[in-house]
Design a protein around this motif. Structure first.
Motif, short mmCIF file in Angstrom:
data_model
loop_
_atom_site.label_atom_id
_atom_site.label_comp_id
_atom_site.label_asym_id
_atom_site.label_seq_id
_atom_site.Cartn_x
_atom_site.Cartn_y
_atom_site.Cartn_z
N LEU A 197 -25.98 -22.38 69.27
CA LEU A 197 -24.56 -22.02 69.18
C LEU A 197 -23.85 -22.75 68.04
CD1 LEU A 197 -25.15 -21.05 72.12
CD2 LEU A 197 -22.84 -21.77 72.66
N VAL A 198 -22.82 -22.11 67.54
CA VAL A 198 -21.92 -22.79 66.60
C VAL A 198 -20.75 -23.29 67.43
CG1 VAL A 198 -20.48 -22.55 64.56
CG2 VAL A 198 -22.50 -21.13 64.81
N SER A 199 -20.56 -24.59 67.42
CA SER A 199 -19.46 -25.16 68.19
C SER A 199 -18.35 -25.59 67.25
CB SER A 199 -19.96 -26.37 68.97
OG SER A 199 -18.87 -27.07 69.49
N GLY A 213 -15.07 -18.18 82.26
CA GLY A 213 -14.34 -17.51 81.19
C GLY A 213 -13.76 -18.42 80.12
N LEU A 214 -14.11 -19.72 80.12
CA LEU A 214 -13.60 -20.60 79.06
C LEU A 214 -14.48 -20.44 77.83
CD1 LEU A 214 -12.85 -23.88 81.09
CD2 LEU A 214 -11.31 -21.97 80.58
N TYR A 215 -13.86 -20.25 76.70
CA TYR A 215 -14.60 -20.02 75.44
C TYR A 215 -15.35 -21.29 75.02
CZ TYR A 215 -15.38 -19.18 70.45
OH TYR A 215 -15.95 -19.04 69.22
N ILE A 216 -16.61 -21.13 74.65
CA ILE A 216 -17.41 -22.29 74.20
C ILE A 216 -17.75 -22.18 72.72
CG2 ILE A 216 -19.56 -23.57 74.50
CD1 ILE A 216 -19.57 -22.54 77.43
N GLY A 217 -18.27 -21.04 72.30
CA GLY A 217 -18.67 -20.90 70.90
C GLY A 217 -19.37 -19.58 70.69
N GLN A 218 -19.98 -19.41 69.53
CA GLN A 218 -20.68 -18.17 69.23
C GLN A 218 -22.14 -18.44 68.92
OE1 GLN A 218 -17.85 -16.55 66.29
NE2 GLN A 218 -17.73 -14.79 67.66
#
Lengths: 264, 160
Positions: A247-249, A225-230
């Motif tokens: 992904l966009v980091s 559940g840790l947010y990484i990117g979209q």
């Protein structure tokens, strides 16, 4: 100088380098690592902080035209996030009530150790930073590192008072992740050059640009559940087994100053 | 002594300061500049000592093949010495440190790329090739600036 003398010099040199590499493999260079950890970690933060200030000033000068546009975009994003935060608070309250009524244990709270970035990769390609906390704070290899609400990397080398964080955009980075919106699982891989790709996504799984990617919690020490990117774009071809997504980091190594190591 | 301090300072700045500034989004190789200029000013033996220390520091801070920076930087010193003594080229010209810096920068970058490919990593070639070009330019500027400083202010003539 005679040819023989040059040959001897090259042989001695190669032998010296081989000896040093061999000692490193055997772990005998620990005093040098100790010295590195005890000189860079305490004082490096000051220098790194100064560098970050100068870097930000220079960036602002060169990007002054883009700042107004970025500011408008961030204001809009901020408003959306405030709205989402309010909805999430409501959901959390409902969740707590339901847990209490069903007699379930309370959801675990993330424990973390805060640290300061004191050094970074000394070349233009690799993506990692050194922080001023290590095994003395019970940190271990594989622990997740967060900054500004996003996963930025994992610990890849832990010394007594310093640790190296391999960032998500480094080619050595590998982590199980999933599309939070559709639950499609994959492997997150960094690329030399700063790119970030979610690979090994099944052809039948649904992923689309704009979806949020988080850690899946499978294997290792990184919780789910840790947010990484979209997701920015999806590469789906019918003749291959898996699809992949770019992904966009939000990770910018030069902007990292304070980070949090997540304890499992 | 000045050169030992210079290489220590260069390695430290390169690990703890320049990655946060990243002029043109690259990290200039200060250690390489110190080693090239030091070898041209001092002797090959002195240059080798500086290269081993500078390379070791970069390898400690770096994440590729341990020993690669040391090997390339010491090879740079040997090439300078070989060209100077065996071939007899004039090493006082501005183009000598520039040429050595260009070749060494490209070799160090290739080593990093190869270490990534050998471990099954992926490379965004358009980004890294652009970075290499920008790094070449910044390293050339650093080495020429260092040479100018040495010529005008330090006038080092003795040993270390």
């Amino acid at each position: 100088m005679r040819r023989g003398s040059w040959r001897n010099r090259i042989v001695v040199l190669v032998a010296t380098v081989a000896c040093i590499v061999g000692l490193e493999r055997l772990g005998a260079l620990w005093p040098v690592h100790w010295l590195w950890g005890h000189t860079v970690a305490p004082i490096g933060g000051l220098i790194a902080g100064g560098g970050q200030d100068v870097g930000k000033t220079l960036t602002n000068w060169t990007r002054i035209k883009d700042l107004a546009v970025e500011n408008s975009r961030l204001e809009l994003e901020n408003a959306n996030l405030r709205q989402r935060l309010a909805a999430d608070a409501e959901t959390q309250r409902d969740n707590e009530i339901l847990r209490r009524e069903l007699g379930l244990a309370a959801a675990s709270v993330i424990r973390q150790v805060n640290a300061e970035v004191v050094a970074a990769a000394p070349d233009s390609y690799r993506q990692y930073v050194w922080i001023n906390k290590g095994s003395s704070e019970n940190l271990k290899n594989g622990y997740a590192v967060m900054s500004a609400g996003s996963l930025i990397g994992v610990l890849s080398e832990v010394q007594t008072h310093a640790a190296r964080v391999t960032l998500v955009s480094d080619p050595d980075f590998r982590l199980a992740a999933k599309d939070q919106d559709t639950n499609a699982a994959g492997i997150l891989i960094g690329q030399l050059g700063g790119g970030l790709v979610l690979e090994k996504i099944g052809q039948s799984d649904s992923v689309k640009p704009g979806d949020t990617v988080t850690t899946s919690g499978l294997g290792g020490e990184v919780p789910a559940g840790l947010y990484i990117g979209q997701i920015e774009s999806v590469d789906a071809k019918s003749d291959v087994v898996f699809q992949s997504a770019r992904l966009v980091s939000m990770v910018r190594p030069r902007d990292l100053r304070f980070v949090a190591v997540v304890l499992p | 002594m000045k050169w030992w301090l210079a290489v220590l300072l260069a390695a430290w700045l390169q690990a703890a300061w320049l990655p946060f500034i990243r002029p043109f989004d690259v990290v200039p190789n200060l250690v390489l500049a110190v080693i090239v200029l030091g070898t041209l000013r001092l002797s090959v033996s002195a240059g080798l000592g500086i290269a081993i220390v500078g390379g070791l520091l970069l390898d400690l801070a770096g994440g590729g093949w341990f020993g690669w920076s040391m090997l390339v930087l010491t090879a740079v010193v040997l090439v300078i010495g070989f060209v100077n003594i065996q071939v007899g080229w004039e090493v006082d010209g501005w183009w000598v440190p520039v040429l050595v810096t260009v070749v060494a920068t490209a070799v160090i970058a290739c080593g990093i790329w190869l270490s990534v490919l050998a471990q099954g990593g992926q490379i965004e070639w358009s980004v890294v090739l652009k970075s290499l070009l920008l790094e070449l330019v910044t390293n050339i500027v650093v080495v020429l600036f260092g040479r100018m400083l040495i010529d005008r202010r330090w006038s080092v003539k003795g040993g270390m």
